[in-house]
Design a protein around this motif. Structure first.
Motif, PDB file in Angstrom:
ATOM      1  N   GLU A   9     -19.368   0.062   8.767  1.00 40.91           N
ATOM      2  CA  GLU A   9     -18.750  -1.242   8.995  1.00 40.91           C
ATOM      3  C   GLU A   9     -18.055  -1.296  10.360  1.00 40.91           C
ATOM      4  O   GLU A   9     -18.089  -2.316  11.047  1.00 40.91           O
ATOM      5  N   TYR A  10     -17.429  -0.168  10.736  1.00 42.46           N
ATOM      6  CA  TYR A  10     -16.767  -0.154  12.041  1.00 42.46           C
ATOM      7  C   TYR A  10     -17.801  -0.123  13.165  1.00 42.46           C
ATOM      8  O   TYR A  10     -17.638  -0.797  14.191  1.00 42.46           O
TER       9      TYR A  10
ATOM     10  N   GLY B 264      -9.595  -2.061   7.708  1.00 39.38           N
ATOM     11  CA  GLY B 264     -10.939  -2.636   7.765  1.00 39.38           C
ATOM     12  C   GLY B 264     -11.230  -3.561   6.609  1.00 39.38           C
ATOM     13  O   GLY B 264     -11.773  -4.661   6.799  1.00 39.38           O
ATOM     14  N   GLU B 265     -10.851  -3.150   5.421  1.00 46.02           N
ATOM     15  CA  GLU B 265     -11.163  -3.943   4.227  1.00 46.02           C
ATOM     16  C   GLU B 265     -10.273  -5.174   4.087  1.00 46.02           C
ATOM     17  O   GLU B 265     -10.728  -6.218   3.606  1.00 46.02           O
ATOM     18  N   GLN B 266      -9.021  -5.084   4.520  1.00 50.26           N
ATOM     19  CA  GLN B 266      -8.096  -6.201   4.312  1.00 50.26           C
ATOM     20  C   GLN B 266      -7.953  -7.122   5.522  1.00 50.26           C
ATOM     21  O   GLN B 266      -7.705  -8.318   5.356  1.00 50.26           O
TER      22      GLN B 266
ATOM     23  N   GLU C  32      -7.208   3.550   7.916  1.00 50.58           N
ATOM     24  CA  GLU C  32      -8.251   2.816   8.633  1.00 50.58           C
ATOM     25  C   GLU C  32      -9.099   1.994   7.668  1.00 50.58           C
ATOM     26  O   GLU C  32      -9.472   0.852   7.967  1.00 50.58           O
ATOM     27  N   GLN C  33      -9.401   2.565   6.508  1.00 53.28           N
ATOM     28  CA  GLN C  33     -10.158   1.831   5.491  1.00 53.28           C
ATOM     29  C   GLN C  33      -9.385   0.607   5.007  1.00 53.28           C
ATOM     30  O   GLN C  33      -9.954  -0.474   4.814  1.00 53.28           O
ATOM     31  N   ILE C  34      -8.083   0.765   4.820  1.00 53.69           N
ATOM     32  CA  ILE C  34      -7.255  -0.358   4.376  1.00 53.69           C
ATOM     33  C   ILE C  34      -7.304  -1.494   5.397  1.00 53.69           C
ATOM     34  O   ILE C  34      -7.482  -2.667   5.040  1.00 53.69           O
TER      35      ILE C  34
ATOM     36  N   TRP D  76     -12.784  -5.118  10.308  1.00 55.32           N
ATOM     37  CA  TRP D  76     -13.092  -3.804  10.871  1.00 55.32           C
ATOM     38  C   TRP D  76     -12.842  -3.708  12.362  1.00 55.32           C
ATOM     39  O   TRP D  76     -12.584  -2.621  12.892  1.00 55.32           O
TER      40      TRP D  76
ATOM     41  N   THR E 293       0.839  -1.207   0.000  1.00 53.04           N
ATOM     42  CA  THR E 293       0.000   0.000   0.000  1.00 53.04           C
ATOM     43  C   THR E 293       0.869   1.250   0.000  1.00 53.04           C
ATOM     44  O   THR E 293       1.052   1.887  -1.035  1.00 53.04           O
TER      45      THR E 293
ATOM     46  N   GLU F 276      -7.717   7.023   5.502  1.00 52.06           N
ATOM     47  CA  GLU F 276      -7.438   6.097   4.405  1.00 52.06           C
ATOM     48  C   GLU F 276      -6.838   4.792   4.939  1.00 52.06           C
ATOM     49  O   GLU F 276      -7.225   3.693   4.523  1.00 52.06           O
TER      50      GLU F 276
END
Length: 453
Positions: free
Chosen positions: A371-372, A350-352, A346-348, A355, A62, A344
């Motif tokens: 989602e969180y 959560g998605e990978q 945090e999104q990574i 959450w 990333t 950004e």
């Protein structure tokens, strides 16, 4: 805290940090922005907590893929990290571009000129959105109205318990329990399952290990390390009662090997079903609720930090990223720090990774991510409220000479707290008495207090 409290806290730390025994060597090892353009590699040292292990796993595909900046990580246990980072930063050895530090170190080190201010990197970056950072975290990482570290995740402390075990035993945990209620439940669930103990409490020596939870117990039992006019109180009746309570509870109903159990050991014990309760950092909940690493996900309940004489007792802490003044790669280091503390990132996570593992407790917007919110339904709101309720200026029943809930905001506390914790850990292991340990601690605390009276 409000702005008036922020000014009080800043002035307190500024005045006290002048007593630091180590002296910064201004300009040693270079500094400034020279050599930062085009940097393609930085060195980062961090504590070995789950959130840091996650960022090591995610960085190459990333951050490095997007920026071309490689990150060389060093991960150490908490006590070892603190020794290594303090030595490097205080002597301005310049080995690291980014370091893991907390709310205790940042104001003191900033006052000594050991850290680079970060406002110029974040203030005008609309993508970063510095205004989204929680105020208690910003205040704890600021000195003289300047920001010197960026929060990776923030935390208070609370009680985690096996709601399925308590239900089976016909027990109910209050939302705001007292320590007496916690001790009663610990006795009743001790042995509820094969090999299960009642509670996990840190017994590993260290000002930031054992004394993080234990100082909150001291506070709510009516004790303090020092009075407002710098009278040492380590052997006071209130301090003694709190430590005796803590030691008795962990000896009777605590985890195996308690004298060597810190955050990581208690996290493992709780995740593996070896204890029914654990009082510690709110940030631990994300790991407990992740079924890929925890055998008890979905069966954990959460209660506010136990109290006795205070309305609340949770600590306030943030593991954050700071940039030593000696770095030759300031621009690249700042890019990493902003990415690692961004929405950004945090999104990574959560998605990978899931959450529940988001390094939360630092941004207001985190708590509005659907989602969180779903993943953190049981622990998210209580974490945020605990952070907001924590009061570093008035954490006990009497005025304090400086700031800090689970620490005293003076340079000498790291050594003082660690030495006293070593003696108490020995008592937990069966060597000596609390009274003797605190008598020795009182003598050490009086030497520290003499510097400030």
């Amino acid at each position: 805290m409000g702005n008036s409290k922020k000014r009080i806290a800043t002035l307190a730390v500024a005045g006290l940090a002048a007593g630091m025994t180590l002296t910064a060597c201004a300009g040693a090892g270079g500094g400034g922005s020279a050599g930062t353009d085009g940097a393609d590699e930085i060195t980062v040292i961090m504590v070995g907590n789950p959130q840091m292990q996650d960022i090591e796993q995610l960085t190459e595909d990333t951050f490095t893929a997007d920026t071309g900046i490689s990150v060389n990580y060093t991960i150490l246990p908490e006590n070892e990290l603190r020794d290594k980072v303090t030595q490097d930063v205080a002597t301005q050895a310049g080995q690291y571009d980014v370091v893991s530090v907390g709310a205790y170190e940042v104001p003191i080190w900033a006052q000594n000129g050991w850290l680079k201010p970060l406002d110029s990197y974040v203030a005008d970056d609309s993508d970063y959105d510095a205004d989204d950072l929680l105020e208690p975290m910003v205040e704890s990482l600021s000195y003289d109205d300047a920001l010197y570290a960026l929060p990776f995740y923030g935390e208070s402390s609370f009680l985690m318990y096996r709601k399925d075990v308590l239900e089976k035993e016909g027990l109910t945990m209050p939302e705001r329990p007292t320590w007496d209620e916690v001790a009663d439940v610990a006795a009743k669930v001790d042995g509820a399952e094969k090999g299960m103990k009642g509670i996990c409490l840190r017994g590993l020596p260290g000002w930031g290990e054992m004394f993080a939870p234990l100082t909150t117990v001291v506070n709510t039992f009516g004790g303090t390390w020092f009075t407002e006019d710098w009278e040492a109180q380590v052997d006071s009746p209130e301090f003694t009662e709190a430590v005796n309570f803590y030691v008795d509870l962990v000896k009777k109903h605590g985890e195996a090997g308690a004298s060597q159990a810190g955050f990581t050991e208690c996290l493992n014990a709780m995740s593996q079903g070896k204890v029914a309760m654990w009082y510690d950092a709110t940030s631990a909940a994300g790991s407990l609720e992740d079924p890929s690493v925890s055998g008890i996900a979905g069966n954990v309940g959460y209660a506010f930090a136990p109290t006795m004489e205070t309305d609340s007792s949770g600590w306030l802490w943030t593991w954050s990223w700071a940039m030593p003044e000696t770095t030759q790669n300031a621009d690249a280091a700042a890019e990493f720090m902003k990415w690692a503390t961004s929405s950004e990132y945090e999104q990574i996570v959560g998605e990978q990774l899931g959450w529940s593992r988001v390094p939360a407790g630092k941004r207001e917007s985190t708590y509005s991510i659907p989602e969180y919110e779903e993943a953190a339904g049981d622990f998210g709101p209580i974490t945020l409220q605990s952070i907001e309720e924590a009061d570093p200026i008035n954490p006990g029943v009497q005025p304090r000479p400086t700031v800090g809930v689970q620490f005293v905001g003076i340079p000498e506390f790291a050594d003082l707290g660690t030495k006293v914790s070593q003696e108490i850990s020995a008592v937990i292991a069966g060597d000596g008495t609390v009274e003797d340990a605190l008598a020795d601690g009182q003598a050490l605390a009086e030497e520290v207090a003499a510097n400030y009276r």
